[in-house]
Motif scaffolding. Sequence first.
Motif, mmCIF file in Angstrom:
data_model
loop_
_atom_site.group_PDB
_atom_site.id
_atom_site.type_symbol
_atom_site.label_atom_id
_atom_site.label_comp_id
_atom_site.label_asym_id
_atom_site.label_seq_id
_atom_site.Cartn_x
_atom_site.Cartn_y
_atom_site.Cartn_z
ATOM 1 N N TYR A 134 85.686 -26.837 -16.008
ATOM 2 C CA TYR A 134 84.971 -27.311 -14.815
ATOM 3 C C TYR A 134 83.534 -27.714 -15.160
ATOM 4 O O TYR A 134 82.961 -28.609 -14.514
ATOM 5 C CB TYR A 134 85.003 -26.255 -13.715
ATOM 6 C CG TYR A 134 86.275 -26.283 -12.916
ATOM 7 C CD1 TYR A 134 86.417 -27.121 -11.820
ATOM 8 C CD2 TYR A 134 87.367 -25.492 -13.281
ATOM 9 C CE1 TYR A 134 87.594 -27.174 -11.094
ATOM 10 C CE2 TYR A 134 88.551 -25.532 -12.563
ATOM 11 C CZ TYR A 134 88.670 -26.379 -11.469
ATOM 12 O OH TYR A 134 89.846 -26.447 -10.751
ATOM 13 N N LEU A 186 90.009 -33.806 -15.229
ATOM 14 C CA LEU A 186 90.523 -33.261 -13.964
ATOM 15 C C LEU A 186 91.981 -32.826 -14.110
ATOM 16 O O LEU A 186 92.368 -31.762 -13.597
ATOM 17 C CB LEU A 186 90.385 -34.297 -12.842
ATOM 18 C CG LEU A 186 90.894 -33.862 -11.461
ATOM 19 C CD1 LEU A 186 90.133 -32.632 -10.968
ATOM 20 C CD2 LEU A 186 90.765 -35.002 -10.452
ATOM 21 N N ALA A 370 83.109 -35.510 -7.034
ATOM 22 C CA ALA A 370 83.087 -34.046 -6.843
ATOM 23 C C ALA A 370 83.949 -33.642 -5.657
ATOM 24 O O ALA A 370 84.647 -32.619 -5.695
ATOM 25 C CB ALA A 370 81.650 -33.563 -6.655
ATOM 26 N N ILE A 373 87.856 -33.293 -6.202
ATOM 27 C CA ILE A 373 88.422 -32.154 -6.937
ATOM 28 C C ILE A 373 89.133 -31.235 -5.939
ATOM 29 O O ILE A 373 88.571 -30.914 -4.894
ATOM 30 C CB ILE A 373 87.307 -31.369 -7.672
ATOM 31 C CG1 ILE A 373 86.534 -32.300 -8.616
ATOM 32 C CG2 ILE A 373 87.891 -30.194 -8.442
ATOM 33 C CD1 ILE A 373 85.287 -31.653 -9.208
ATOM 34 N N LYS A 375 90.248 -28.223 -3.762
ATOM 35 C CA LYS A 375 89.362 -27.149 -3.296
ATOM 36 C C LYS A 375 89.710 -25.788 -3.915
ATOM 37 O O LYS A 375 90.855 -25.352 -3.868
ATOM 38 C CB LYS A 375 89.434 -27.038 -1.765
ATOM 39 C CG LYS A 375 88.986 -28.291 -1.030
ATOM 40 C CD LYS A 375 87.502 -28.540 -1.202
ATOM 41 C CE LYS A 375 87.043 -29.756 -0.407
ATOM 42 N NZ LYS A 375 87.504 -31.025 -0.991
ATOM 43 N N SER A 378 85.670 -22.855 -7.978
ATOM 44 C CA SER A 378 84.985 -23.656 -9.000
ATOM 45 C C SER A 378 84.541 -25.009 -8.458
ATOM 46 O O SER A 378 83.452 -25.488 -8.764
ATOM 47 C CB SER A 378 85.900 -23.855 -10.217
ATOM 48 O OG SER A 378 86.205 -22.622 -10.832
ATOM 49 N N SER A 379 85.387 -25.633 -7.626
ATOM 50 C CA SER A 379 85.037 -26.947 -7.072
ATOM 51 C C SER A 379 83.838 -26.838 -6.126
ATOM 52 O O SER A 379 83.030 -27.762 -6.026
ATOM 53 C CB SER A 379 86.232 -27.561 -6.339
ATOM 54 O OG SER A 379 86.541 -26.840 -5.157
ATOM 55 N N THR A 380 83.709 -25.698 -5.432
ATOM 56 C CA THR A 380 82.552 -25.473 -4.549
ATOM 57 C C THR A 380 81.255 -25.433 -5.353
ATOM 58 O O THR A 380 80.241 -26.013 -4.954
ATOM 59 C CB THR A 380 82.717 -24.148 -3.773
ATOM 60 O OG1 THR A 380 83.922 -24.199 -3.016
ATOM 61 C CG2 THR A 380 81.534 -23.915 -2.837
ATOM 62 N N VAL A 382 80.786 -26.826 -8.353
ATOM 63 C CA VAL A 382 80.572 -28.180 -8.892
ATOM 64 C C VAL A 382 79.982 -29.097 -7.829
ATOM 65 O O VAL A 382 79.018 -29.835 -8.084
ATOM 66 C CB VAL A 382 81.892 -28.763 -9.445
ATOM 67 C CG1 VAL A 382 81.717 -30.241 -9.800
ATOM 68 C CG2 VAL A 382 82.348 -27.987 -10.675
ATOM 69 N N LEU A 383 80.538 -29.070 -6.604
ATOM 70 C CA LEU A 383 80.045 -29.920 -5.521
ATOM 71 C C LEU A 383 78.593 -29.585 -5.170
ATOM 72 O O LEU A 383 77.765 -30.488 -4.982
ATOM 73 C CB LEU A 383 80.933 -29.764 -4.285
ATOM 74 C CG LEU A 383 80.496 -30.526 -3.033
ATOM 75 C CD1 LEU A 383 80.421 -32.020 -3.303
ATOM 76 C CD2 LEU A 383 81.445 -30.241 -1.864
#
Length: 426
Positions: A134, A186, A370, A373, A375, A378-380, A382-383
């Motif tokens: 990530y 991804l 972003a 990706i 949910k 980890s995506s939170t 990154v965003l």
Amino acid sequence: MELYYSFSALIVLASIFSYLNYRFLKLPSTIGIMVIAIVVSIFLVSFGETVLPRTFGHLHSLMSSIDFTEVLMGAMLNFLLFAGGIHINIDDLKEQLIPVLLFSTLGVVISTFVVGFGMFYILPFLGIELPFIYCLLFGALISPTDPVAVLSILKQAKVSKSLETKVAGESLFNDGIAVVTFTVVLQLAIGNKIDIGVESIGLLLLKEAGGGLLLGVILGWVTSRLMREVDDYIISVLVTLSVVMGGYLIARQMHISGPLTMVAAGLFMGNFNIKFKMKSITQDYLIKFWELIDEILNAVLFLFIGFELLVIKDLTHFMIPGLAAIVVVLLGRVISIYGPTKFMRRTFSPQTVKVLVWGGIRGGVSIALALSIPKNESSTVVLSITYCVVVFSIIVQGLTIAKVANPKKIAKEELELEIVALNEEK
């Protein structure tokens, strides 16, 4: 009708914010709109539910209901890139072809790994455990400079033509390598098995980027010939609109890069049409039409970026990691610019390198990637850090690039380098 209501609300808000900026803030239009949107978002997030519950509810619902990734990557970006491509002189681009290609390919890859490794080793010290894949994904989506933000802000900075072409050209063409890099990382992040061999990735890049450029040239050539036969401003505007809207549909069906298709078509049409005499009224309408499209969509896009704050949860928890990400991304930008210059015959002056580094502005494309990706925790992360970097990039770098770009100093340093090169040849 929902889409119509949503777009109507955004246009109304963009016009109000644009007016307020023109009267009071007096910032570059797009930056001013985004700043006001961020201020309004912060107020609504902090006090909206108690002070203005209905307004907060409506805006939150509006932003939640709109798929920002699809709206930007699937619609707005095509118009904005075509408009940007039309205004770039192909002869200027040819002169800067080697720097543009190296910065938009090798530079993106270098930055992706520098940022990925940097965040992987720094985040644990800030109490955040983000898997390496990530961190690399963040590096991939934040490394390409945003063509919309760059082209919008470069209009305000009085840089030399060669330097403007380098920065603008890189931002227009780095889409191909960036999308391929992001897609590969991804797929690995979500657990899909893919072939990450050099041959496989090379073929993917050739199809994505090469196919997009080829389709753009074909569309540009065909429609330019049609416009040559019918020199009418209404038909010319309709033809260019059909290139953008129809061209994207074709690119999507062929699974090739829509943005690169638009860049190539815009470049071809903008330069091909100069070679034959177009009626002044036709040319005037065409240029003004695409300038208006560019300005309107830019206003809506930067409004979008400002209001995305409403749907990013717990952003305040990631402020320190966001600041760390800003430093790492700038470091990655320095290395990704300084490294490729070593492969070029021509030496770059320190001032030129400084402008190239500081002019690497991130924008809506990074946020859109972003948001695409799947949910999870980890995506939170990154965003959130992506949003911090984008806001810093647009506001701080965007407002100071004109001061960093000292045309006289750049011209003096480049002249000195040319004299040294001539002396070495003798």
